[in-house]
Design an enzyme around this catalytic site. Structure first.
Site, PDB file in Angstrom:
ATOM      1  N   GLU A 168      -0.704  -2.935   5.580  1.00  0.00           N
ATOM      2  CA  GLU A 168       0.725  -3.240   5.602  1.00  0.00           C
ATOM      3  C   GLU A 168       1.558  -1.990   5.832  1.00  0.00           C
ATOM      4  OE1 GLU A 168      -1.431  -4.672   3.657  1.00  0.00           O
ATOM      5  OE2 GLU A 168      -1.174  -6.770   4.233  1.00  0.00           O
TER       6      GLU A 168
ATOM      7  N   HIS B 144      -0.674 -13.133  -5.500  1.00  0.00           N
ATOM      8  CA  HIS B 144      -0.285 -13.814  -4.261  1.00  0.00           C
ATOM      9  C   HIS B 144       0.796 -14.864  -4.515  1.00  0.00           C
ATOM     10  CE1 HIS B 144      -4.327 -12.254  -3.524  1.00  0.00           C
ATOM     11  NE2 HIS B 144      -4.062 -12.280  -2.230  1.00  0.00           N
TER      12      HIS B 144
END
Length: 339
Positions: free
Chosen positions: A72, A141
């Site tokens: 990321e 998540h």
């Protein structure tokens, strides 16, 4: 099918899922402007983990729909550089939880480049990511970190709650000259709603009154708009008219629309899926209290996610998320309040 979108503009619509509306926005903007490109993990031939980019790799090719390594920090860093040099990248970070891996690029680079360069440079880029619990995806998540991002000056923070806004606000975000973090609720991708055909943009920073009422204002964000609407339906059965304001953006924040509503109803409940502590509900409640104190007939109430990591247990997970019955209870408490 034709329906009323926004205030009074009649436009032709048809039913799409939120994922399809986002896909259409991306396709239209990539066709309109060849500077727009997509970047992220599995956004290419796989079509993205939520299938939002489905078919775009085949249509626009590997040069504009780029599968990235699992990094990321690298994805967002590349996007910042591309944006500063004339491209308009749209990055997909599949879980909002993973924004933390790219925070230096987001907070210290993208958000500040215009300020630090005296306006000579800017970063016109969009980071599409997710929020919300309820998918049994556990603590790493399932977080809703939009309030953390909204804390940083220089970033726009967008929270669409239906398919039409998903399309219109994503197109507006891609055309924005500064970085936008675009939060999509994970449970909303298969929800269906009317979406205008063709060119349709929703300006960033404009809240929307989803339901009119005179007794109490429910200020809600993202998936909590649906919770607020459900609560409003229940309250209507008891002759309590709730007005529902969809904030749509935390930054820029359309406080005027919120205050106009609260000044008419005199009561306010704020509902958001981020954690309660130092979260979006705190900012909104404080802003209402500061600016509409004289018109309030009861204290502002707020409902948010519990201040705990999101449990993996479905039973426990559901308990951490605000529910419509809790909103109803909060409103009934305000209706009984005597100042």
């Amino acid at each position: 099918m034709s329906t009323l979108i926004e205030s009074s503009t009649q436009v032709e619509t048809r039913e799409l899922t939120v994922a399809a509306a986002l896909n259409e926005a991306l396709r239209e903007e990539m066709s309109r402007d060849d500077r727009v490109f997509l970047l992220g993990e599995d956004v290419g031939a796989a079509g993205g983990v939520y299938k939002v980019t489905d078919g775009l790799y085949e249509e626009f090719g590997a040069g504009r729909v780029i599968d990235s390594p699992i990094s990321e920090a690298g994805i967002v860093g590349l996007a910042v550089g591309a944006a500063m040099t004339g491209r308009r990248p749209v990055v997909e970070v599949m879980f909002g939880d993973f924004l933390f891996l790219a925070m230096d690029q987001i907070v210290n680079q993208a958000a500040k480049i215009r300020y630090m360069s005296g306006g000579a440079w800017h970063a016109p880029m969009v980071i599409r990511t997710t929020l919300g619990a309820g998918r049994r995806a556990a603590a790493q998540h399932s977080q809703s970190v939009h309030a953390m991002v909204a804390h940083i000056p220089g970033l726009k923070v967008v929270l669409p709650s239906d398919a039409a806004d998903a399309k219109g606000m994503l197109k507006a975000a891609i055309r924005d000259d500064d970085p936008v973090v675009f939060f999509e609720d994970k449970l909303s991708y298969r929800e269906i709603g009317p979406v205008p055909r063709g060119e349709y943009l929703v300006p960033l920073g404009q809240a929307l009154v989803r339901r009119h009422g005179r007794d109490v204002t429910l200020v809600a964000t993202s998936s909590m708009v649906g919770v607020a609407m459900s609560a409003a339906e229940t309250l209507a059965g008891a002759s309590v008219e709730a007005e529902v304001v969809d904030v749509r953006c935390l930054s820029p924040l359309d406080l005027d629309t919120v205050l106009d509503s609260v000044r008419r109803t005199g009561r306010c409940v704020v509902v958001d899926e981020g954690h309660r502590r130092f979260g979006a509900t705190a900012e909104l409640a404080a802003s209402v209290a500061e600016n509409a104190y004289r018109e309030l007939v009861a204290p502002v109430r707020r409902l948010a996610a519990m201040d705990v990591p999101v449990p993996f247990s479905p039973v426990l997970e559901d308990l951490t998320i605000p529910r419509a019955d809790q909103v109803v209870t909060a409103v009934n408490g305000l209706m009984a309040w005597e100042r």
